[in-house]
Scaffold this motif. Structure first.
Motif, PDB file in Angstrom:
ATOM      1  N   LYS A  45      84.686  80.506  27.645  1.00  0.00           N
ATOM      2  CA  LYS A  45      84.550  80.300  28.984  1.00  0.00           C
ATOM      3  C   LYS A  45      83.505  81.389  29.415  1.00  0.00           C
ATOM      4  CE  LYS A  45      87.572  77.519  30.619  1.00  0.00           C
ATOM      5  NZ  LYS A  45      87.172  76.237  30.983  1.00  0.00           N
ATOM      6  N   LYS A  65      72.998  78.887  31.142  1.00  0.00           N
ATOM      7  CA  LYS A  65      72.989  77.266  31.021  1.00  0.00           C
ATOM      8  C   LYS A  65      74.172  76.493  31.349  1.00  0.00           C
ATOM      9  CE  LYS A  65      68.561  77.676  29.431  1.00  0.00           C
ATOM     10  NZ  LYS A  65      67.530  77.226  30.366  1.00  0.00           N
ATOM     11  N   HIS A  66      75.442  77.418  31.396  1.00  0.00           N
ATOM     12  CA  HIS A  66      76.670  76.910  31.760  1.00  0.00           C
ATOM     13  C   HIS A  66      77.470  78.136  32.330  1.00  0.00           C
ATOM     14  CE1 HIS A  66      80.017  74.061  30.919  1.00  0.00           C
ATOM     15  NE2 HIS A  66      80.834  75.100  31.247  1.00  0.00           N
ATOM     16  N   ASP A  68      81.405  78.272  34.134  1.00  0.00           N
ATOM     17  CA  ASP A  68      82.814  77.801  34.339  1.00  0.00           C
ATOM     18  C   ASP A  68      83.222  78.313  35.814  1.00  0.00           C
ATOM     19  OD1 ASP A  68      83.437  76.154  31.711  1.00  0.00           O
ATOM     20  OD2 ASP A  68      82.770  78.185  31.047  1.00  0.00           O
ATOM     21  N   PHE A  89      74.579  73.954  38.479  1.00  0.00           N
ATOM     22  CA  PHE A  89      75.437  73.721  37.313  1.00  0.00           C
ATOM     23  C   PHE A  89      76.189  72.571  37.695  1.00  0.00           C
ATOM     24  CE2 PHE A  89      74.792  78.547  37.158  1.00  0.00           C
ATOM     25  CZ  PHE A  89      74.347  78.498  36.153  1.00  0.00           C
ATOM     26  N   ASN A  90      76.445  72.228  39.045  1.00  0.00           N
ATOM     27  CA  ASN A  90      77.313  71.042  39.086  1.00  0.00           C
ATOM     28  C   ASN A  90      76.734  69.838  38.647  1.00  0.00           C
ATOM     29  OD1 ASN A  90      77.779  72.039  42.461  1.00  0.00           O
ATOM     30  ND2 ASN A  90      79.308  72.198  40.659  1.00  0.00           N
ATOM     31  N   TYR A  91      75.124  69.931  38.859  1.00  0.00           N
ATOM     32  CA  TYR A  91      74.252  68.735  38.202  1.00  0.00           C
ATOM     33  C   TYR A  91      74.257  68.582  36.908  1.00  0.00           C
ATOM     34  CZ  TYR A  91      70.222  65.767  37.316  1.00  0.00           C
ATOM     35  OH  TYR A  91      69.383  64.597  36.810  1.00  0.00           O
ATOM     36  N   PHE A  92      74.089  69.781  36.238  1.00  0.00           N
ATOM     37  CA  PHE A  92      73.735  69.711  34.541  1.00  0.00           C
ATOM     38  C   PHE A  92      75.187  69.636  34.059  1.00  0.00           C
ATOM     39  CE2 PHE A  92      69.789  71.432  35.770  1.00  0.00           C
ATOM     40  CZ  PHE A  92      68.762  70.474  34.971  1.00  0.00           C
ATOM     41  N   GLN A  93      76.332  70.018  34.462  1.00  0.00           N
ATOM     42  CA  GLN A  93      77.802  70.035  33.937  1.00  0.00           C
ATOM     43  C   GLN A  93      78.376  68.650  34.551  1.00  0.00           C
ATOM     44  OE1 GLN A  93      77.756  75.038  34.128  1.00  0.00           O
ATOM     45  NE2 GLN A  93      79.515  73.780  34.785  1.00  0.00           N
ATOM     46  N   VAL A  97      82.271  73.560  39.856  1.00  0.00           N
ATOM     47  CA  VAL A  97      82.642  75.073  39.107  1.00  0.00           C
ATOM     48  C   VAL A  97      84.069  75.711  39.922  1.00  0.00           C
ATOM     49  CG1 VAL A  97      81.672  77.263  39.216  1.00  0.00           C
ATOM     50  CG2 VAL A  97      80.195  75.255  38.741  1.00  0.00           C
TER      51      VAL A  97
END
Length: 253
Positions: A45, A65-66, A68, A89-93, A97
């Motif tokens: 995490k 880049k990430h 959690d 982060f929402n877009y790429f993951q 979150v």
């Protein structure tokens, strides 16, 4: 586990707007302090404690880049104002979150970011899963967090212990009961605003005395004002085992 100090400054940051003092005009990069926040990276995490007004730049500067989860200490603007920027982060993951917050922080987030919580589902708004927390320990993956309640004048604020690391910001008083949660920690991070007395923050001497009382092997001071003095000068005044933190400092545990 790696811990990175994303920001080590007080609510105004350093340099302060329009200030020409020797700290605010210092060429030492350690005297440039964004609003207080840390990044915790474990095997499974990656979490941030607090997302203040500098959150976007802190994420870019640290190359995150990430993400959690965000864990909040309290509801003041210098600790929550940047939450909207989790949208990237929402877009790429491809999903929300996790957000961990007590009742007062959840109320403040709803007030400050009503479009996230009003149920309209407007396109492009931040996506979050909110997890209520109190004073009971909780886990984010394999990371176990033990909340520690401190008082910021009269406002309860949460610090957190993660294994042998304890992070506390915006403290003025800490009860003996909560101190017992900190005892035995090897690395302590505690706020030290300035040398002069302050109604809601530890002074430098109060932070040093608290660190000595806890007895951690190493202590780092954070939430630092331009009134404390230049990093280079204050570092020379500190007892063994106590250090000033600075933006970008990494601890490997």
């Amino acid at each position: 586990m790696t811990i990175t100090f994303l920001g080590t400054g007080t609510s105004q940051g350093v340099p302060v707007i329009a200030c020409g003092c020797e700290v605010c005009t210092s060429a030492d990069r350690r005297d440039n302090r964004l609003r207080t926040s840390i990044l915790i990276e474990a095997e499974d995490k990656t979490i941030v404690i607090d997302s203040g007004p500098d959150f976007r730049y802190q994420m870019l500067r640290a190359g995150v880049k990430h993400l959690d989860a965000i864990v909040f200490t309290h509801e003041h603007k210098d600790h929550i104002a940047g939450m909207d920027d989790i949208r990237a982060f929402n877009y790429f993951q491809g999903g929300p979150v996790d957000v961990y917050a007590d009742a007062r922080v959840r109320k403040a987030l709803t007030r400050e970011f009503p479009y996230i919580f009003d149920g309209t589902g407007y396109p492009g708004i931040p996506q979050v899963n909110v997890h209520p927390i109190g004073l009971e320990p909780f886990n984010i993956g394999e990371i176990k967090l033990i909340p520690i309640e401190v008082l910021h004048y009269m406002l309860p604020v949460l610090g957190f212990r993660v294994s042998d690391f304890t992070y506390i910001t915006d403290a003025k008083t800490i009860s003996e009961t909560e101190k017992q949660k900190i005892k035995g920690t090897k690395i302590l991070v505690i706020n030290a605003l300035q040398k002069e007395n302050h109604i809601s923050h530890f002074t430098l001497n109060e932070a040093i005395n608290f660190a000595k009382d806890i007895g951690a092997e190493t202590t780092y001071l954070t939430h630092i004002s331009h009134r404390l003095g230049k990093h280079e000068d204050i570092a020379k005044e500190l007892p063994p085992g106590i250090f000033l933190s600075y933006d970008g400092l990494e601890l490997n545990m």
